[in-house]
Design a protein around this motif. Structure first.
Motif, PDB file in Angstrom:
ATOM      1  N   GLN A  27       0.891  -1.245   0.053  1.00  0.00           N
ATOM      2  CA  GLN A  27       0.043   0.025   0.095  1.00  0.00           C
ATOM      3  C   GLN A  27       0.771   1.238  -0.046  1.00  0.00           C
ATOM      4  OE1 GLN A  27      -2.745  -0.607   3.369  1.00  0.00           O
ATOM      5  NE2 GLN A  27      -3.227  -2.527   2.782  1.00  0.00           N
ATOM      6  N   LEU A  28       1.950   1.466   0.659  1.00  0.00           N
ATOM      7  CA  LEU A  28       2.966   2.440   0.762  1.00  0.00           C
ATOM      8  C   LEU A  28       3.604   2.650  -0.328  1.00  0.00           C
ATOM      9  CD1 LEU A  28       4.550   1.698   4.175  1.00  0.00           C
ATOM     10  CD2 LEU A  28       2.910   3.644   3.498  1.00  0.00           C
ATOM     11  N   TYR A  29       3.782   1.507  -1.292  1.00  0.00           N
ATOM     12  CA  TYR A  29       4.527   1.515  -2.713  1.00  0.00           C
ATOM     13  C   TYR A  29       3.628   2.083  -3.482  1.00  0.00           C
ATOM     14  CZ  TYR A  29       9.173  -0.898  -2.477  1.00  0.00           C
ATOM     15  OH  TYR A  29      10.439  -1.101  -2.317  1.00  0.00           O
ATOM     16  N   VAL A  30       2.196   1.770  -3.414  1.00  0.00           N
ATOM     17  CA  VAL A  30       1.183   2.512  -4.485  1.00  0.00           C
ATOM     18  C   VAL A  30       1.170   3.786  -4.086  1.00  0.00           C
ATOM     19  CG1 VAL A  30      -1.168   2.207  -5.090  1.00  0.00           C
ATOM     20  CG2 VAL A  30      -0.094  -0.034  -4.549  1.00  0.00           C
ATOM     21  N   LEU A  31       0.840   4.229  -2.854  1.00  0.00           N
ATOM     22  CA  LEU A  31       0.755   5.601  -2.556  1.00  0.00           C
ATOM     23  C   LEU A  31       1.898   6.355  -2.976  1.00  0.00           C
ATOM     24  CD1 LEU A  31      -0.821   5.266   0.997  1.00  0.00           C
ATOM     25  CD2 LEU A  31      -1.934   6.353  -1.098  1.00  0.00           C
ATOM     26  N   PHE A  32       3.092   5.984  -2.971  1.00  0.00           N
ATOM     27  CA  PHE A  32       4.117   6.896  -2.962  1.00  0.00           C
ATOM     28  C   PHE A  32       4.915   6.635  -4.565  1.00  0.00           C
ATOM     29  CE2 PHE A  32       8.928   7.873  -2.524  1.00  0.00           C
ATOM     30  CZ  PHE A  32       8.550   9.201  -2.077  1.00  0.00           C
ATOM     31  N   PHE A  33       4.672   5.520  -5.208  1.00  0.00           N
ATOM     32  CA  PHE A  33       5.290   5.385  -6.331  1.00  0.00           C
ATOM     33  C   PHE A  33       4.215   5.166  -7.407  1.00  0.00           C
ATOM     34  CE2 PHE A  33       8.526   3.556  -3.717  1.00  0.00           C
ATOM     35  CZ  PHE A  33       9.619   4.413  -3.846  1.00  0.00           C
ATOM     36  N   ALA A  34       3.135   4.638  -7.244  1.00  0.00           N
ATOM     37  CA  ALA A  34       2.070   4.531  -8.305  1.00  0.00           C
ATOM     38  C   ALA A  34       1.393   5.951  -8.341  1.00  0.00           C
ATOM     39  CB  ALA A  34       1.386   3.418  -8.208  1.00  0.00           C
ATOM     40  N   PHE A  35       0.963   6.252  -7.368  1.00  0.00           N
ATOM     41  CA  PHE A  35       0.058   7.537  -7.628  1.00  0.00           C
ATOM     42  C   PHE A  35       0.598   8.609  -8.582  1.00  0.00           C
ATOM     43  CE2 PHE A  35      -3.637   7.324  -4.250  1.00  0.00           C
ATOM     44  CZ  PHE A  35      -3.946   6.346  -4.635  1.00  0.00           C
ATOM     45  N   PRO A  36       2.012   9.021  -8.435  1.00  0.00           N
ATOM     46  CA  PRO A  36       2.457   9.976  -9.076  1.00  0.00           C
ATOM     47  C   PRO A  36       2.291   9.823 -10.524  1.00  0.00           C
ATOM     48  CG  PRO A  36       4.049   9.607  -7.512  1.00  0.00           C
ATOM     49  CD  PRO A  36       2.989   8.346  -7.272  1.00  0.00           C
ATOM     50  N   LEU A  37       2.336   8.358 -11.152  1.00  0.00           N
ATOM     51  CA  LEU A  37       1.880   8.199 -12.245  1.00  0.00           C
ATOM     52  C   LEU A  37       0.449   8.702 -12.746  1.00  0.00           C
ATOM     53  CD1 LEU A  37       3.215   4.585 -12.559  1.00  0.00           C
ATOM     54  CD2 LEU A  37       4.484   6.634 -13.384  1.00  0.00           C
ATOM     55  N   ALA A  38      -0.234   8.738 -11.999  1.00  0.00           N
ATOM     56  CA  ALA A  38      -1.667   9.435 -12.086  1.00  0.00           C
ATOM     57  C   ALA A  38      -1.692  10.814 -11.546  1.00  0.00           C
ATOM     58  CB  ALA A  38      -2.765   8.503 -11.274  1.00  0.00           C
ATOM     59  N   PRO A  82       4.392  14.278  -0.363  1.00  0.00           N
ATOM     60  CA  PRO A  82       5.369  14.012   0.370  1.00  0.00           C
ATOM     61  C   PRO A  82       5.623  12.890   0.871  1.00  0.00           C
ATOM     62  CG  PRO A  82       4.415  16.064   0.951  1.00  0.00           C
ATOM     63  CD  PRO A  82       3.321  15.380  -0.028  1.00  0.00           C
ATOM     64  N   ALA A  83       6.839  12.369   1.278  1.00  0.00           N
ATOM     65  CA  ALA A  83       6.797  11.001   1.814  1.00  0.00           C
ATOM     66  C   ALA A  83       6.274  10.897   3.269  1.00  0.00           C
ATOM     67  CB  ALA A  83       8.536  10.818   1.879  1.00  0.00           C
ATOM     68  N   ILE A  84       6.498  11.861   4.120  1.00  0.00           N
ATOM     69  CA  ILE A  84       5.885  11.778   5.268  1.00  0.00           C
ATOM     70  C   ILE A  84       4.658  11.863   5.343  1.00  0.00           C
ATOM     71  CG2 ILE A  84       5.528  13.157   7.575  1.00  0.00           C
ATOM     72  CD1 ILE A  84       8.620  14.081   7.474  1.00  0.00           C
ATOM     73  N   SER A  85       3.828  12.478   4.398  1.00  0.00           N
ATOM     74  CA  SER A  85       2.367  12.637   4.417  1.00  0.00           C
ATOM     75  C   SER A  85       1.869  11.238   3.552  1.00  0.00           C
ATOM     76  CB  SER A  85       2.014  13.672   3.351  1.00  0.00           C
ATOM     77  OG  SER A  85       2.229  15.039   3.844  1.00  0.00           O
ATOM     78  N   THR A  86       2.633  10.681   2.776  1.00  0.00           N
ATOM     79  CA  THR A  86       2.266   9.285   2.528  1.00  0.00           C
ATOM     80  C   THR A  86       2.410   8.406   3.554  1.00  0.00           C
ATOM     81  OG1 THR A  86       3.429   9.917   0.152  1.00  0.00           O
ATOM     82  CG2 THR A  86       2.958   7.594   0.818  1.00  0.00           C
TER      83      THR A  86
END
Length: 216
Positions: free
Chosen positions: A70-81, A86-90
Motif C-alpha cells: 500500500q505504501l508503494y502504491v501511494l508513493f510510487f504509483a500515484f505520481p503516475l496518475a 511528500p514522503a511523510i504525508s504518504t
C-alpha cells in the motif's frame, strides 16, 4: 561484537532525529486511523446498501494486502496518475488507512454493545443524530476501546521500519544509515531497540492508566 559506548553516545543525535520523525508520523497516522475507523464503523451499519458494499470492499482491500504494498502504491504509483505526496504525508496516510480498518472493528463492537434502550431513549427525547452520537454513543465507545487503541498505537510504532521503503528518515532508516556509513551495527541497532522500548512501555502504561481512570 564489542559495544563501543563512546561511539554509541556520538550517534544518539542522529537517531533522535529519526525518533522525532517516527513519533510525528505515528501520532498523526494514529489520529487518522481513529477517524477512519469511526467512519467505517458507522458506514458498516448504514441503511444504504451501496455504502455498506463500498465499506466492505474498502475493508477487504486494506486488510488483505500488505502495508508495504500500500505504501508503494501511494508513493510510487500515484505520481503516475498525477498525485504526488511528500514522503511523510504518504506514511501518515498509509498507516491511517491501513490501521483504520482494524480500529473500525473495535468501534463496531463497542457501538453494538450499547443497549438498544439508550437509542430508544435518545429518540424519545428528540435528540438529533449528531447529539445522540456526541453525548451518548461516543463517550461509551471510548472506554472499552482504550486497551485496543493502545495496542494498535504500539503496533504502529513497530511497523515504522516499513516507512524506510518510501524514504522517510525515521528511526530505523537513521540506524541503517549510521550502520552503512560506519560498518558498525551493534551500537545503532541496539540503541534503536532501546528507543522503541522507551516509547512502547510508557505508551502501554499510559493507556492502562487511562483505562483504570475510565472505570472510576
Amino acid at each position: 561484537m564489542n559495544f563501543d559506548y563512546a561511539f554509541a553516545w556520538s550517534i544518539i543525535p542522529d537517531l533522535l532525529r529519526g525518533l522525532v520523525v517516527t513519533i510525528q508520523v505515528v501520532v498523526l497516522g494514529f489520529l487518522l486511523a481513529v477517524l477512519v475507523g469511526l467512519i467505517l464503523a458507522i458506514t458498516q451499519g448504514s441503511k444504504f446498501v451501496a455504502v455498506r458494499r463500498l465499506t466492505k470492499a474498502y475493508l477487504s482491500f486494506f486488510r488483505n494486502t500488505p502495508l508495504m504494498v500500500q505504501l508503494y502504491v501511494l508513493f510510487f504509483a500515484f505520481p503516475l496518475a498525477g498525485i504526488t505526496l511528500p514522503a511523510i504525508s504518504t506514511g501518515v496516510i498509509g498507516l491511517g488507512l491501513y490501521y483504520g480498518t482494524y480500529i473500525a472493528d473495535a468501534f463496531r463492537g463497542a457501538i453494538d454493545g450499547i443497549p438498544a434502550g439508550q437509542w430508544d431513549a435518545a429518540k424519545a427525547l428528540d435528540f438529533d443524530t449528531s447529539t445522540t452520537w456526541q453525548r451518548i454513543v461516543l463517550p461509551q465507545t471510548i472506554k472499552p476501546m482504550l486497551p485496543i487503541l493502545g495496542n494498535y498505537l504500539i503496533g504502529m510504532f513497530k511497523e515504522t521500519p516499513l516507512l524506510a521503503v518510501i524514504t522517510i528518515p525515521e528511526l530505523f532508516q537513521a540506524a541503517k544509515q549510521v550502520a552503512g556509513m560506519t560498518y558498525r551495527y551493534n551500537e545503532p541497532y541496539t540503541l534503536m531497540a532501546l528507543m522503541f522500548l522507551a516509547i512502547s512501555i510508557p505508551t502501554s502504561l499510559l493507556f492502562k492508566y487511562l483505562e483504570r481512570r475510565s472505570h472510576v
